[in-house]
Write a protein that holds these residues in place. Sequence first.
Motif, PDB file in Angstrom:
ATOM      1  N   GLU A   7      79.851  35.725  34.593  1.00  0.00           N
ATOM      2  CA  GLU A   7      80.202  34.535  35.367  1.00  0.00           C
ATOM      3  C   GLU A   7      79.823  34.750  36.827  1.00  0.00           C
ATOM      4  O   GLU A   7      80.137  35.786  37.407  1.00  0.00           O
ATOM      5  CB  GLU A   7      81.704  34.271  35.284  1.00  0.00           C
ATOM      6  CG  GLU A   7      82.166  33.833  33.923  1.00  0.00           C
ATOM      7  CD  GLU A   7      83.661  33.593  33.904  1.00  0.00           C
ATOM      8  OE1 GLU A   7      84.203  33.017  34.873  1.00  0.00           O
ATOM      9  OE2 GLU A   7      84.280  33.994  32.921  1.00  0.00           O
ATOM     10  N   ARG A   9      80.296  32.024  39.160  1.00  0.00           N
ATOM     11  CA  ARG A   9      81.126  31.131  39.967  1.00  0.00           C
ATOM     12  C   ARG A   9      82.374  31.872  40.430  1.00  0.00           C
ATOM     13  O   ARG A   9      83.055  32.526  39.659  1.00  0.00           O
ATOM     14  CB  ARG A   9      81.530  29.924  39.128  1.00  0.00           C
ATOM     15  CG  ARG A   9      82.392  28.939  39.865  1.00  0.00           C
ATOM     16  CD  ARG A   9      82.630  27.704  39.002  1.00  0.00           C
ATOM     17  NE  ARG A   9      83.819  27.027  39.459  1.00  0.00           N
ATOM     18  CZ  ARG A   9      84.889  26.800  38.712  1.00  0.00           C
ATOM     19  NH1 ARG A   9      84.901  27.142  37.452  1.00  0.00           N
ATOM     20  NH2 ARG A   9      85.922  26.201  39.220  1.00  0.00           N
ATOM     21  N   GLY A  10      82.661  31.785  41.715  1.00  0.00           N
ATOM     22  CA  GLY A  10      83.872  32.367  42.261  1.00  0.00           C
ATOM     23  C   GLY A  10      83.723  33.777  42.784  1.00  0.00           C
ATOM     24  O   GLY A  10      84.709  34.392  43.174  1.00  0.00           O
ATOM     25  N   PRO A  14      79.575  35.160  47.560  1.00  0.00           N
ATOM     26  CA  PRO A  14      78.959  34.328  46.523  1.00  0.00           C
ATOM     27  C   PRO A  14      77.764  35.011  45.848  1.00  0.00           C
ATOM     28  O   PRO A  14      77.162  35.933  46.406  1.00  0.00           O
ATOM     29  CB  PRO A  14      78.503  33.083  47.291  1.00  0.00           C
ATOM     30  CG  PRO A  14      79.385  33.034  48.490  1.00  0.00           C
ATOM     31  CD  PRO A  14      79.645  34.475  48.851  1.00  0.00           C
ATOM     32  N   VAL A  20      71.548  35.382  40.357  1.00  0.00           N
ATOM     33  CA  VAL A  20      71.222  34.138  39.659  1.00  0.00           C
ATOM     34  C   VAL A  20      69.958  34.327  38.830  1.00  0.00           C
ATOM     35  O   VAL A  20      69.899  33.924  37.664  1.00  0.00           O
ATOM     36  CB  VAL A  20      71.069  32.969  40.662  1.00  0.00           C
ATOM     37  CG1 VAL A  20      70.506  31.732  39.976  1.00  0.00           C
ATOM     38  CG2 VAL A  20      72.403  32.656  41.328  1.00  0.00           C
ATOM     39  N   THR A  56      71.042  26.635  37.819  1.00  0.00           N
ATOM     40  CA  THR A  56      72.247  27.429  38.054  1.00  0.00           C
ATOM     41  C   THR A  56      72.684  27.316  39.508  1.00  0.00           C
ATOM     42  O   THR A  56      73.866  27.119  39.801  1.00  0.00           O
ATOM     43  CB  THR A  56      72.002  28.906  37.676  1.00  0.00           C
ATOM     44  OG1 THR A  56      71.639  28.958  36.297  1.00  0.00           O
ATOM     45  CG2 THR A  56      73.233  29.763  37.930  1.00  0.00           C
ATOM     46  N   ARG A  57      71.724  27.438  40.439  1.00  0.00           N
ATOM     47  CA  ARG A  57      72.064  27.305  41.860  1.00  0.00           C
ATOM     48  C   ARG A  57      72.663  25.929  42.147  1.00  0.00           C
ATOM     49  O   ARG A  57      73.644  25.811  42.886  1.00  0.00           O
ATOM     50  CB  ARG A  57      70.838  27.529  42.731  1.00  0.00           C
ATOM     51  CG  ARG A  57      70.388  28.968  42.815  1.00  0.00           C
ATOM     52  CD  ARG A  57      69.439  29.189  43.958  1.00  0.00           C
ATOM     53  NE  ARG A  57      68.087  29.569  43.807  1.00  0.00           N
ATOM     54  CZ  ARG A  57      67.438  30.119  42.790  1.00  0.00           C
ATOM     55  NH1 ARG A  57      68.021  30.342  41.680  1.00  0.00           N
ATOM     56  NH2 ARG A  57      66.186  30.442  42.877  1.00  0.00           N
ATOM     57  N   LEU A  59      74.185  23.904  40.033  1.00  0.00           N
ATOM     58  CA  LEU A  59      75.502  23.824  39.409  1.00  0.00           C
ATOM     59  C   LEU A  59      76.549  24.551  40.245  1.00  0.00           C
ATOM     60  O   LEU A  59      77.624  24.006  40.529  1.00  0.00           O
ATOM     61  CB  LEU A  59      75.455  24.407  37.994  1.00  0.00           C
ATOM     62  CG  LEU A  59      76.781  24.448  37.241  1.00  0.00           C
ATOM     63  CD1 LEU A  59      77.304  23.039  37.006  1.00  0.00           C
ATOM     64  CD2 LEU A  59      76.615  25.196  35.942  1.00  0.00           C
ATOM     65  N   LEU A  60      76.251  25.776  40.652  1.00  0.00           N
ATOM     66  CA  LEU A  60      77.204  26.542  41.456  1.00  0.00           C
ATOM     67  C   LEU A  60      77.491  25.852  42.784  1.00  0.00           C
ATOM     68  O   LEU A  60      78.585  25.986  43.331  1.00  0.00           O
ATOM     69  CB  LEU A  60      76.688  27.962  41.693  1.00  0.00           C
ATOM     70  CG  LEU A  60      76.638  28.860  40.455  1.00  0.00           C
ATOM     71  CD1 LEU A  60      75.984  30.199  40.805  1.00  0.00           C
ATOM     72  CD2 LEU A  60      78.005  29.068  39.848  1.00  0.00           C
ATOM     73  N   LEU A  63      80.138  22.819  41.876  1.00  0.00           N
ATOM     74  CA  LEU A  63      81.412  23.100  41.217  1.00  0.00           C
ATOM     75  C   LEU A  63      82.490  23.421  42.249  1.00  0.00           C
ATOM     76  O   LEU A  63      82.203  24.021  43.285  1.00  0.00           O
ATOM     77  CB  LEU A  63      81.270  24.283  40.259  1.00  0.00           C
ATOM     78  CG  LEU A  63      80.446  24.041  39.009  1.00  0.00           C
ATOM     79  CD1 LEU A  63      80.309  25.337  38.213  1.00  0.00           C
ATOM     80  CD2 LEU A  63      81.055  22.950  38.153  1.00  0.00           C
ATOM     81  N   GLN A  65      85.697  25.395  43.920  1.00  0.00           N
ATOM     82  CA  GLN A  65      86.027  26.812  44.016  1.00  0.00           C
ATOM     83  C   GLN A  65      86.979  27.206  42.897  1.00  0.00           C
ATOM     84  O   GLN A  65      87.777  26.408  42.430  1.00  0.00           O
ATOM     85  CB  GLN A  65      86.671  27.119  45.369  1.00  0.00           C
ATOM     86  CG  GLN A  65      85.733  26.958  46.541  1.00  0.00           C
ATOM     87  CD  GLN A  65      84.609  27.968  46.498  1.00  0.00           C
ATOM     88  OE1 GLN A  65      84.800  29.137  46.194  1.00  0.00           O
ATOM     89  NE2 GLN A  65      83.406  27.508  46.786  1.00  0.00           N
ATOM     90  N   ARG A  66      86.913  28.460  42.499  1.00  0.00           N
ATOM     91  CA  ARG A  66      87.842  28.989  41.490  1.00  0.00           C
ATOM     92  C   ARG A  66      89.112  29.461  42.177  1.00  0.00           C
ATOM     93  O   ARG A  66      89.084  29.887  43.318  1.00  0.00           O
ATOM     94  CB  ARG A  66      87.211  30.185  40.776  1.00  0.00           C
ATOM     95  CG  ARG A  66      86.069  29.811  39.879  1.00  0.00           C
ATOM     96  CD  ARG A  66      85.514  31.047  39.258  1.00  0.00           C
ATOM     97  NE  ARG A  66      86.557  31.706  38.473  1.00  0.00           N
ATOM     98  CZ  ARG A  66      86.401  32.150  37.248  1.00  0.00           C
ATOM     99  NH1 ARG A  66      85.252  32.047  36.658  1.00  0.00           N
ATOM    100  NH2 ARG A  66      87.380  32.733  36.602  1.00  0.00           N
TER     101      ARG A  66
END
Length: 88
Positions: A7, A9-10, A14, A20, A56-57, A59-60, A63, A65-66
């Motif tokens: 994963e 994300r978060g 970063p 990535v 992916t970039r 999407l991240l 989204l 923050q976690r």
Amino acid sequence: MCRNITELRGLEPPATSDEVEAAAQQYIRKVSGIRHPSAATEAAFEEAVATVAQATRELLGVLPQRRQPPSTVPPLRRPEVIARMQGR
């Protein structure tokens, strides 16, 4: 589907471009069944990796923050992987 993709994300800091790209490459390897592209498949393989990395970039980037960081550390942040890469 692919347990080896970590994963991103978060992460703090970063996810890097290298992380990535590595995740995109792992995904393309898994779905294509090609670990080392041949001269005949290299262009298509690299284009697919670039497309997945860009998605992916994006999407991240959108989204939220976690609340907690991922439970696993990405391979490119693990001391044993860094040492192995430096010893090439």
